[in-house]
Motif scaffolding. Structure first.
Motif, short mmCIF file in Angstrom:
data_model
loop_
_atom_site.label_atom_id
_atom_site.label_comp_id
_atom_site.label_asym_id
_atom_site.label_seq_id
_atom_site.Cartn_x
_atom_site.Cartn_y
_atom_site.Cartn_z
N ALA A 71 0.82 -1.21 0.00
CA ALA A 71 0.00 0.00 0.00
C ALA A 71 0.85 1.27 0.00
N GLY A 72 2.17 1.10 -0.18
CA GLY A 72 3.05 2.26 -0.25
C GLY A 72 3.61 2.70 1.09
N LEU A 73 3.49 1.86 2.10
CA LEU A 73 3.97 2.21 3.44
C LEU A 73 5.22 1.40 3.81
N ALA A 74 6.02 1.06 2.80
CA ALA A 74 7.21 0.23 3.04
C ALA A 74 8.19 0.89 4.00
N ASP A 75 8.44 2.18 3.81
CA ASP A 75 9.40 2.87 4.67
C ASP A 75 8.94 2.86 6.13
N GLN A 76 7.65 3.11 6.34
CA GLN A 76 7.13 3.12 7.70
C GLN A 76 7.22 1.73 8.32
N ALA A 77 6.75 0.72 7.58
CA ALA A 77 6.75 -0.65 8.11
C ALA A 77 8.18 -1.09 8.43
N GLN A 78 9.12 -0.77 7.55
CA GLN A 78 10.51 -1.17 7.79
C GLN A 78 11.09 -0.44 8.99
N SER A 79 10.66 0.81 9.22
CA SER A 79 11.18 1.56 10.37
C SER A 79 10.75 0.92 11.68
N TRP A 80 9.58 0.27 11.68
CA TRP A 80 9.10 -0.38 12.91
C TRP A 80 9.87 -1.66 13.19
N VAL A 81 10.21 -2.39 12.11
CA VAL A 81 10.93 -3.65 12.26
C VAL A 81 12.39 -3.38 12.59
N GLY A 82 12.98 -2.37 11.94
CA GLY A 82 14.39 -2.05 12.14
C GLY A 82 14.64 -1.40 13.49
N SER A 83 15.88 -1.02 13.70
CA SER A 83 16.26 -0.50 15.02
C SER A 83 16.21 1.02 15.11
N GLY A 84 15.88 1.71 14.01
CA GLY A 84 15.81 3.16 14.05
C GLY A 84 14.51 3.66 14.65
N GLU A 85 14.27 4.96 14.49
CA GLU A 85 13.05 5.58 15.00
C GLU A 85 11.84 5.10 14.20
N ASN A 86 10.73 4.87 14.89
CA ASN A 86 9.49 4.42 14.25
C ASN A 86 8.81 5.58 13.55
N GLN A 87 8.56 5.42 12.25
CA GLN A 87 7.85 6.44 11.49
C GLN A 87 6.34 6.27 11.71
N PRO A 88 5.61 7.37 11.85
CA PRO A 88 4.17 7.27 12.08
C PRO A 88 3.40 6.99 10.79
N VAL A 89 2.19 6.49 10.96
CA VAL A 89 1.22 6.37 9.87
C VAL A 89 -0.07 7.02 10.36
N SER A 90 -0.90 7.39 9.41
CA SER A 90 -2.19 8.00 9.76
C SER A 90 -3.30 6.96 9.65
N GLY A 91 -4.42 7.29 10.26
CA GLY A 91 -5.59 6.44 10.13
C GLY A 91 -6.02 6.28 8.68
N ALA A 92 -5.90 7.37 7.91
CA ALA A 92 -6.26 7.30 6.48
C ALA A 92 -5.35 6.32 5.74
N GLN A 93 -4.07 6.31 6.07
CA GLN A 93 -3.15 5.37 5.42
C GLN A 93 -3.50 3.93 5.81
N VAL A 94 -3.86 3.72 7.05
CA VAL A 94 -4.25 2.38 7.49
C VAL A 94 -5.51 1.95 6.75
N ARG A 95 -6.48 2.87 6.62
CA ARG A 95 -7.73 2.53 5.89
C ARG A 95 -7.44 2.12 4.45
N GLN A 96 -6.48 2.78 3.82
CA GLN A 96 -6.13 2.44 2.44
C GLN A 96 -5.39 1.10 2.37
N ALA A 97 -4.60 0.78 3.40
CA ALA A 97 -3.76 -0.41 3.37
C ALA A 97 -4.53 -1.69 3.69
N LEU A 98 -5.56 -1.59 4.53
CA LEU A 98 -6.29 -2.79 4.94
C LEU A 98 -7.47 -3.05 4.02
N PRO A 99 -7.75 -4.33 3.76
CA PRO A 99 -8.98 -4.63 3.01
C PRO A 99 -10.18 -4.10 3.78
#
Length: 152
Positions: A71-99
């Motif tokens: 859904a285009g949130l690769a950078d954010q998702a990778q930031s959560w898995v990796g050891s750096g700072e967690n990038q935020p996502v918005s509710g609108a982005q979550v709505r677009q990403a989930l079925p």
């Protein structure tokens, strides 16, 4: 005891169980974390819904992260898995990403609107993924086992 019969009930039970485990993980064992508990229940419902749809078997985390990446949130998702700072996502982005049907089910299970569910997921998901991936990789075991290991 697995099978298509009673799948909706199993989804809610799995979501409740995961919500309780996630609440402990988010709250660090503290009592009375109201917003963390609500967010954990919504995340539990989300992960339970993904498990019921075959999104990763007993560990839907990888499938969830794949969906966010697509859904285009690769950078954010990778930031959560990796050891750096967690990038935020918005509710609108979550709505677009989930079925849509998944988000509807999560909202119904949690007793909130789909918009509220997406906002809560956006708020809690970075922290949860970060805690569930301490080695910088998505673990392969059962999600419940992974959560319990992180609480030790």
């Amino acid at each position: 005891m697995r099978g298509p019969a009673g799948e909706a009930k199993g989804t809610t039970m799995a979501g409740n169980d995961l919500g309780g485990l996630l609440g402990g993980l988010l709250g660090g064992g503290q009592q009375g974390g109201g917003s963390s508990g609500g967010g954990a229940n919504i995340l539990g419902a989300l992960l339970g819904a993904l498990m019921s749809k075959g999104g990763g078997g007993s560990n839907p985390l990888g499938g969830l992260l794949d969906g966010l990446t697509k859904a285009g949130l690769a950078d954010q998702a990778q930031s959560w898995v990796g050891s750096g700072e967690n990038q935020p996502v918005s509710g609108a982005q979550v709505r677009q990403a989930l079925p849509d049907d998944t988000l509807q089910q999560v909202a119904q299970d949690a007793g909130v609107s789909p918009e509220q569910a997406a906002d809560e997921i956006a708020q809690q998901l970075p922290q949860v993924v970060d805690k569930l991936t301490p080695s910088g990789q998505v673990p392969t075991g059962s999600l419940e086992d992974i959560i319990r290991q992180q609480q030790l």
